[in-house]
Motif scaffolding. Structure first.
Motif, PDB file in Angstrom:
ATOM      1  N   TYR A   1     -38.874  18.272  58.523  1.00  0.00           N
ATOM      2  CA  TYR A   1     -38.396  16.886  58.446  1.00  0.00           C
ATOM      3  C   TYR A   1     -39.554  15.916  58.687  1.00  0.00           C
ATOM      4  CZ  TYR A   1     -35.519  12.787  59.585  1.00  0.00           C
ATOM      5  OH  TYR A   1     -34.939  11.535  59.629  1.00  0.00           O
ATOM      6  N   PRO A   2     -39.778  14.952  57.762  1.00  0.00           N
ATOM      7  CA  PRO A   2     -40.966  14.089  57.853  1.00  0.00           C
ATOM      8  C   PRO A   2     -40.837  12.939  58.836  1.00  0.00           C
ATOM      9  CG  PRO A   2     -39.696  13.546  55.884  1.00  0.00           C
ATOM     10  CD  PRO A   2     -39.003  14.720  56.504  1.00  0.00           C
ATOM     11  N   GLY A   3     -39.660  12.751  59.421  1.00  0.00           N
ATOM     12  CA  GLY A   3     -39.495  11.661  60.376  1.00  0.00           C
ATOM     13  C   GLY A   3     -38.685  10.529  59.760  1.00  0.00           C
ATOM     14  N   PRO A   4     -38.455   9.464  60.518  1.00  0.00           N
ATOM     15  CA  PRO A   4     -38.880   9.258  61.922  1.00  0.00           C
ATOM     16  C   PRO A   4     -38.162  10.231  62.861  1.00  0.00           C
ATOM     17  CG  PRO A   4     -37.351   7.548  61.271  1.00  0.00           C
ATOM     18  CD  PRO A   4     -37.622   8.344  60.017  1.00  0.00           C
ATOM     19  N   TYR A   5     -38.828  10.446  64.025  1.00  0.00           N
ATOM     20  CA  TYR A   5     -38.327  11.424  64.972  1.00  0.00           C
ATOM     21  C   TYR A   5     -37.715  10.740  66.180  1.00  0.00           C
ATOM     22  CZ  TYR A   5     -41.594  14.155  62.179  1.00  0.00           C
ATOM     23  OH  TYR A   5     -42.267  14.727  61.143  1.00  0.00           O
ATOM     24  N   LEU A   6     -36.768  11.431  66.773  1.00  0.00           N
ATOM     25  CA  LEU A   6     -36.169  10.956  68.012  1.00  0.00           C
ATOM     26  C   LEU A   6     -37.230  10.950  69.112  1.00  0.00           C
ATOM     27  CD1 LEU A   6     -33.513  10.161  69.488  1.00  0.00           C
ATOM     28  CD2 LEU A   6     -33.239  12.602  70.020  1.00  0.00           C
ATOM     29  N   ARG A   7     -37.406   9.811  69.773  1.00  0.00           N
ATOM     30  CA  ARG A   7     -38.439   9.644  70.805  1.00  0.00           C
ATOM     31  C   ARG A   7     -39.816  10.066  70.264  1.00  0.00           C
ATOM     32  NH1 ARG A   7     -33.926  11.544  73.347  1.00  0.00           N
ATOM     33  NH2 ARG A   7     -34.614  13.704  73.234  1.00  0.00           N
ATOM     34  N   GLN A   8     -40.143   9.546  69.087  1.00  0.00           N
ATOM     35  CA  GLN A   8     -41.373   9.922  68.394  1.00  0.00           C
ATOM     36  C   GLN A   8     -42.597   9.545  69.239  1.00  0.00           C
ATOM     37  OE1 GLN A   8     -41.453   9.081  64.237  1.00  0.00           O
ATOM     38  NE2 GLN A   8     -43.687   9.042  64.093  1.00  0.00           N
ATOM     39  N   TYR A   9     -43.591  10.491  69.287  1.00  0.00           N
ATOM     40  CA  TYR A   9     -44.821  10.245  70.040  1.00  0.00           C
ATOM     41  C   TYR A   9     -46.064  10.415  69.181  1.00  0.00           C
ATOM     42  CZ  TYR A   9     -45.563  15.325  70.303  1.00  0.00           C
ATOM     43  OH  TYR A   9     -45.770  16.646  69.991  1.00  0.00           O
ATOM     44  N   ALA A  10     -45.913  10.916  67.945  1.00  0.00           N
ATOM     45  CA  ALA A  10     -47.057  11.096  67.064  1.00  0.00           C
ATOM     46  C   ALA A  10     -46.588  11.109  65.628  1.00  0.00           C
ATOM     47  CB  ALA A  10     -47.788  12.403  67.379  1.00  0.00           C
ATOM     48  N   ALA A  11     -47.506  10.764  64.720  1.00  0.00           N
ATOM     49  CA  ALA A  11     -47.185  10.831  63.302  1.00  0.00           C
ATOM     50  C   ALA A  11     -47.136  12.291  62.868  1.00  0.00           C
ATOM     51  CB  ALA A  11     -48.233  10.073  62.493  1.00  0.00           C
TER      52      ALA A  11
ATOM     53  N   HIS B   1     -30.260  16.386  60.542  1.00  0.00           N
ATOM     54  CA  HIS B   1     -30.365  15.868  61.895  1.00  0.00           C
ATOM     55  C   HIS B   1     -29.066  15.162  62.289  1.00  0.00           C
ATOM     56  CE1 HIS B   1     -34.493  16.913  61.284  1.00  0.00           C
ATOM     57  NE2 HIS B   1     -34.894  16.393  62.439  1.00  0.00           N
ATOM     58  N   THR B   2     -28.887  15.021  63.574  1.00  0.00           N
ATOM     59  CA  THR B   2     -27.681  14.385  64.093  1.00  0.00           C
ATOM     60  C   THR B   2     -27.744  12.884  63.859  1.00  0.00           C
ATOM     61  OG1 THR B   2     -28.546  13.947  66.300  1.00  0.00           O
ATOM     62  CG2 THR B   2     -27.609  16.137  65.891  1.00  0.00           C
ATOM     63  N   VAL B   3     -26.665  12.231  64.206  1.00  0.00           N
ATOM     64  CA  VAL B   3     -26.564  10.782  64.022  1.00  0.00           C
ATOM     65  C   VAL B   3     -27.625  10.056  64.855  1.00  0.00           C
ATOM     66  CG1 VAL B   3     -24.896  10.440  65.887  1.00  0.00           C
ATOM     67  CG2 VAL B   3     -24.925   8.843  63.942  1.00  0.00           C
ATOM     68  N   GLU B   4     -28.109  10.672  65.968  1.00  0.00           N
ATOM     69  CA  GLU B   4     -29.167  10.066  66.781  1.00  0.00           C
ATOM     70  C   GLU B   4     -30.562  10.489  66.346  1.00  0.00           C
ATOM     71  OE1 GLU B   4     -28.372  10.984  70.831  1.00  0.00           O
ATOM     72  OE2 GLU B   4     -26.729   9.513  71.002  1.00  0.00           O
ATOM     73  N   GLY B   5     -30.647  11.361  65.336  1.00  0.00           N
ATOM     74  CA  GLY B   5     -31.951  11.788  64.825  1.00  0.00           C
ATOM     75  C   GLY B   5     -32.464  13.069  65.441  1.00  0.00           C
ATOM     76  N   ALA B   6     -31.646  13.811  66.189  1.00  0.00           N
ATOM     77  CA  ALA B   6     -32.080  15.072  66.797  1.00  0.00           C
ATOM     78  C   ALA B   6     -31.967  16.204  65.784  1.00  0.00           C
ATOM     79  CB  ALA B   6     -31.227  15.379  68.017  1.00  0.00           C
ATOM     80  N   PRO B   7     -32.889  17.165  65.770  1.00  0.00           N
ATOM     81  CA  PRO B   7     -32.830  18.281  64.822  1.00  0.00           C
ATOM     82  C   PRO B   7     -31.630  19.169  65.112  1.00  0.00           C
ATOM     83  CG  PRO B   7     -34.552  18.649  66.452  1.00  0.00           C
ATOM     84  CD  PRO B   7     -34.065  17.255  66.663  1.00  0.00           C
ATOM     85  N   LEU B   8     -30.970  19.631  64.075  1.00  0.00           N
ATOM     86  CA  LEU B   8     -29.809  20.509  64.237  1.00  0.00           C
ATOM     87  C   LEU B   8     -29.850  21.665  63.248  1.00  0.00           C
ATOM     88  CD1 LEU B   8     -27.071  21.148  65.517  1.00  0.00           C
ATOM     89  CD2 LEU B   8     -26.013  19.642  63.814  1.00  0.00           C
ATOM     90  N   PHE B   9     -29.944  21.332  61.968  1.00  0.00           N
ATOM     91  CA  PHE B   9     -29.843  22.381  60.944  1.00  0.00           C
ATOM     92  C   PHE B   9     -30.916  23.449  61.121  1.00  0.00           C
ATOM     93  CE2 PHE B   9     -31.738  23.883  56.974  1.00  0.00           C
ATOM     94  CZ  PHE B   9     -30.718  24.688  56.507  1.00  0.00           C
ATOM     95  N   SER B  10     -32.166  23.063  61.288  1.00  0.00           N
ATOM     96  CA  SER B  10     -33.261  24.032  61.294  1.00  0.00           C
ATOM     97  C   SER B  10     -33.071  25.080  62.370  1.00  0.00           C
ATOM     98  CB  SER B  10     -34.605  23.313  61.499  1.00  0.00           C
ATOM     99  OG  SER B  10     -34.637  22.637  62.751  1.00  0.00           O
TER     100      SER B  10
END
Length: 969
Positions: free
Chosen positions: A495-505, A554-563
């Motif tokens: 997943y290319p992002g944006p990420y939940l609580r993203q800290y890096a590209a 990803h979930t509605v909050e952007g957390a990974p789920l499927f993978s």
């Protein structure tokens, strides 16, 4: 000529080219049958034009030329005697003639030879004239048999001669010796010929004869050796000692006892069944004898035991133990020599006057040294090597007593010893046998717990690219240091992002490349990249949640789920130990099988998830259990029973905005309220994890924290917390012991590091500290050094660098930051090296207590077993470093901190030669440097350097040696 000559005139030559023709001509003009005479000239490193001076004569068929580098008159004369013994098979006599002397008459040689042949004798003495330049001076120095063959008159004559009370002297230059008589000159600094002749006349007069006339030689008193000796105080000292010795010889002989031998220190005789030795006056004190006796007793018979007799004004007397001994005949087996050398080394004693007369064999065939005197010394590496080499040359190779000493007068020690065939390997084997730690150690053995029913799953995404290598090695190096899993899998959510609580590209391309590198290096078994097709997402959600209205990964909050669910379905073992890539895992004890602990609760049929422990306040095991409300499965790091989960699908997971609402652990937590399953926590606190929050991922101390946690270390403030507490006192343990060993290295082989650690663990004095720094080697923080330390662990600070910073930076970190006491002695011990003895630490501590601020001690290099590195602390910059760089080396912290920073920063930086760059300045600043010599201390086990490194070292040395010397003031 060598095949037929019956008499050889031996001429010792050193820069006497102008006089040499006269000497040779005087021999060629002799009236003795020419075919029976040869002339042997031994050139002892002359630098003049002697060949041109003697042109024509040197081509004479009766003249033979030899070259040597003997270094002294005695060595040269003995070399001539050895050469005649070995190369002139028909020779009966060898006649001495110095290069600046000449035979006195045409019949001089014939008269001497005929006198020798008439009697059954081993030596013949003749008379001589003296000259200074071309002028004859004085009267004939007549060899008077009435004086020389009478002990009383001989004693009086020698006393008068030594005191300068007579113009005549012993006719020691006028000597004819029987070939292969084993008569040799004693190795005194001067007057070796007087000592020899006086001894022959006093003890073996019946084996010699005297020819008074005609004179044998015309002796030059203007020669170089004569002028030098008479200007030297040793000239008069050795003659006064000779006078005392001759008087003592006479007294012993008059007692009627059998004389067994004499030398430069005393005389040995047998009285009844007792063997005694009396030392010449002034040679030995009783206190010295007491010390020698103490040294001798430690050898348990390898040096002959003795007792000290009541004091006497004529010199101390000792009595030898009554032991049946025989002379050595032929060569010895290497095992016999090895046993003797082991005995004296273990006793820390070295006998150094090695020659055949001084060694015997006892009834068991063991070698015994019998020369009690000043040549018995406390152990030093240089003396021991010399002792071993001399014994090897004599007893194994069959060389003459003096051949090795002659060879070493003109070569370096290493070059001289290298001429001994087979000695390097013999000595290497000897030293390795004396110091078992020199042998390669086995790789540290850590119990490997087999878990074929568990898959290790590490979850990552593109924003983890920068930390992927460090974290995979951290997790794998920890968990896999004592456990073997069915497979180690890296799961990548693309997943290319944006990420939940993203800290890096995110950088998926680099992440995949890094993952492949880690797999090829053996850190991973598989890399799984989750698919992105909507159809696969939808089908999986149908299986897990019974929903069809979403295909978002990803979930509605952007957390990974499927993978993660996709990976769970692919797991082919019952259990999966899954974790986020960023968890920090601590295993404080390699004996703790945390995976087995975590599988145990699954014996309860209602358990489907077990959480990994966190840092605990208490140290005892806590039973795995849940709470009344139930724990959520541990998503960051926990173990799952996949069949128990999969068989209970589908689970409820609401959809909002066309996306699932709950992450998988919340799905299972919700299901637990209805299906009776539970997630438990507890276990042994020796293994734990800590999770850094994303907002702390750029914290400057994170690499240090990863290292500390990997060692099972955390501050008290971190206990009972999942998330990393960056306000806690995270730091490496400081060291304040008297002695601190500094172990620097990179990519050290495990068996070498184990050997190094073992050498510390075997020390009898254990009050030292240790600093270990691994400079970002290939295994990095995965090197489980802390699990190899055993009882040393509590006194060891381990630093495993995430990035390479170089030797000097690590050196400065250890000395300036980790060591806190200014007077601590820091001892450099490279990780691939080892201490060779169990008392090294104690000896260093003792020298430190005596005030030493800089210490060196001998090292042994298996690749150069005969090399010595004598240390000179004075002006090392002018002496190529003075070997102050050599291991073992230790220094006080305060001494290092006095080095100006610019002295450690050469042009181009420090990529090698750090030993020179640190030790040369400290040697200049040291107030009490000490070089210990009592045996080998340090095993330096390294390979050859590349040409590029040697070139760089040469550049750094040139820079170092041209810098201004530092002052100790």
């Amino acid at each position: 000529m060598a095949e037929t000559a019956g008499t050889v005139v031996a001429i010792a030559l050193h820069n006497q080219g102008a006089e040499l023709p006269q000497a040779i001509l005087s021999v060629l003009e002799q009236d003795i049958a020419s075919e029976t005479v040869a002339i042997l000239v031994l050139d002892d490193e002359s630098t003049d034009d002697w060949r041109e001076c003697a042109a024509g004569l040197l081509d004479h068929p009766h003249v033979a030329i030899a070259h040597g580098c003997c270094g002294s008159a005695a060595h040269t004369r003995n070399a001539l005697l050895d050469l005649v013994d070995e190369t002139f098979p028909q020779a009966r006599w060898v006649a001495r003639l110095d290069a600046d002397d000449r035979l006195a008459t045409k019949s001089s040689l014939r008269n001497m030879v005929e006198a020798g042949d008439r009697g059954v004798v081993d030596f013949v003495l003749g008379s001589n004239y003296l000259r200074q330049g071309s002028e004859m001076i004085g009267s004939l120095n007549r060899a008077d048999p009435e004086v020389l063959l009478d002990r009383e008159r001989l004693t009086s004559f020698v006393s008068a001669f030594c005191a300068g009370e007579t113009e005549h002297e012993l006719p020691s230059c006028n000597l004819l010796l029987r070939v292969r008589s084993r008569i040799r000159y004693p190795l005194t600094r001067s007057a070796e010929d007087h000592w020899l002749v006086a001894g022959l006349l006093m003890f073996n007069a019946d084996r010699g004869c005297v020819v008074s006339e005609p004179a044998y030689a015309v002796y030059s008193i203007g020669g170089q050796a004569t002028r030098h000796n008479r200007a030297d105080s040793a000239w008069s000292h050795t003659r006064m000692r000779l006078s005392s010795a001759v008087r003592l010889w006479r007294d012993v002989l008059q007692s009627g006892n059998r004389v067994l031998g004499w030398g430069n220190e005393g005389v040995v005789w047998k009285e009844a069944q007792e063997i005694h030795k009396r030392f010449y006056p002034g040679v030995m004190t009783e206190d010295q004898l007491v010390t020698i006796k103490q040294l001798t007793e430690k050898t348990h018979g390898s040096i002959i035991p003795f007792s000290i007799c009541p004091s006497s004004p004529d010199g101390p007397v000792i009595s030898m133990a009554k032991i049946a001994l025989t002379e050595m005949s032929g060569l010895l087996a290497p095992e016999t020599l090895r046993a003797f050398l082991v005995a004296v080394y273990d006793a820390e004693v070295v006998p150094s006057n090695i020659k055949r007369d001084n060694i015997r064999l006892n009834e068991r065939g063991a070698l015994v040294y019998i020369d009690i005197g000043q040549d018995i010394h406390p152990l030093s590496v240089s003396r021991f090597l010399d002792c071993a080499a001399r014994l090897y040359a004599i007893t194994i190779l069959g060389w003459s007593d003096f051949e090795l000493a002659r060879r070493r007068t003109w070569r370096t020690a290493l070059e001289g010893l290298s001429t001994l065939d087979g000695f390097a390997e013999f000595y290497r084997s000897l030293i390795v046998g004396l110091h078992p730690v020199c042998s390669p150690s086995e790789q540290p053995h850590t119990m490997l717990f087999q878990h074929d029913d568990v898959t290790l799953l590490i979850k990552s995404c593109p924003q983890d690219e920068a930390v992927l290598t460090a974290q995979v090695k951290h997790i794998g190096g920890g968990l896999c240091s004592n456990a073997k899993f069915a497979r180690r899998i890296l799961l990548i959510d693309p997943y290319p992002g944006p990420y939940l609580r993203q800290y890096a590209a995110g950088d998926l391309k680099r992440l995949l490349e890094t993952a492949d590198e880690l797999k090829s290096e053996g850190w991973l078994d598989d890399v799984w990249v989750a698919p992105t097709a909507s159809e696969e997402v939808a089908e999986l959600y149908q299986r897990w949640f019974g929903i069809t209205e979403t295909c978002h990964s990803h979930t509605v909050e952007g957390a990974p789920l499927f993978s993660q669910l996709w990976a769970f379905e692919r797991i082919d073992t019952r259990f999966v130990l899954q974790m986020d890539i960023d968890v920090l895992v601590g295993l404080a004890d390699a004996k703790h099988d945390v995976v087995c602990d975590m599988k145990t609760p699954f014996g309860t049929q209602t358990v489907w998830c077990v959480g990994f422990n966190i840092p605990k306040t208490a140290s005892e095991f806590r039973a795995y259990k849940s709470t009344e409300g139930g724990f959520a499965p541990e998503i960051r790091m926990g173990m799952l029973d996949m069949p128990r989960i999969l068989t209970r699908r589908p689970f409820e997971n609401p959809v909002q905005l066309e996306r699932p609402v709950r992450m998988w652990h919340r799905v299972l937590e919700h299901a637990q309220q209805h299906n009776g399953m539970q997630s438990v926590r507890g276990g042994d606190p020796r293994s734990f994890y800590v999770h850094p929050r994303n907002e702390n991922k750029d914290w400057s101390k994170l690499a240090m924290v990863r290292d500390l946690i990997g060692q099972g270390i955390y501050p008290s403030e971190q206990t009972e917390k999942w998330d990393l507490d960056i306000s806690a006192q995270w730091k490496y343990q400081s060291r304040s012991e008297d002695i601190i060993f500094l172990l620097l290295g990179r990519n050290t082989q495990p068996e070498q590091l184990a050997r190094c650690i073992h050498s510390l663990a075997m020390q009898t004095w254990q009050e030292f500290g240790i600093i270990v720094i691994e400079d970002a080697g290939d295994r990095g923080a995965a090197m489980p050094v802390h699990n190899w330390l055993g009882g040393l662990r509590a006194r060891t600070t381990i630093i495993r660098r995430p990035e390479r910073v170089g030797y000097i930076a690590n050196f400065q970190l250890a000395v300036r930051d980790i060591c806190t006491r200014s007077d601590s002695l820091i001892v450099v011990l490279d990780q691939d090296d080892a201490l060779m003895r169990d008392d090294v630490a104690w000896r260093l501590w003792h020298a430190w207590r005596e005030g030493a601020d800089l210490i060196n001690a001998p090292m042994f290099r298996p690749d150069k077993p005969l090399a010595l590195y004598p240390v000179c602390h004075s002006q090392p910059r002018r002496r190529g470093g003075g070997n102050v760089w050599a291991h073992l080396r230790g220094f006080r912290k305060a001494l290092f901190e006095r080095i100006p920073e610019q002295a450690l920063t050469p042009p181009g930086g420090v990529d090698c030669l750090s030993d020179y760059l640190t030790m040369v300045p400290m040697a200049e600043l040291a107030e009490k440097p000490v070089a210990l010599e009592d045996g080998y201390y340090y095993l330096h086990d390294r390979g050859a350097y590349s040409p590029d490194r040697k070139q760089r070292e040469a550049e750094l040395k040139l820079w170092l040696f041209t810098q201004m010397e530092l002052s100790g003031a």
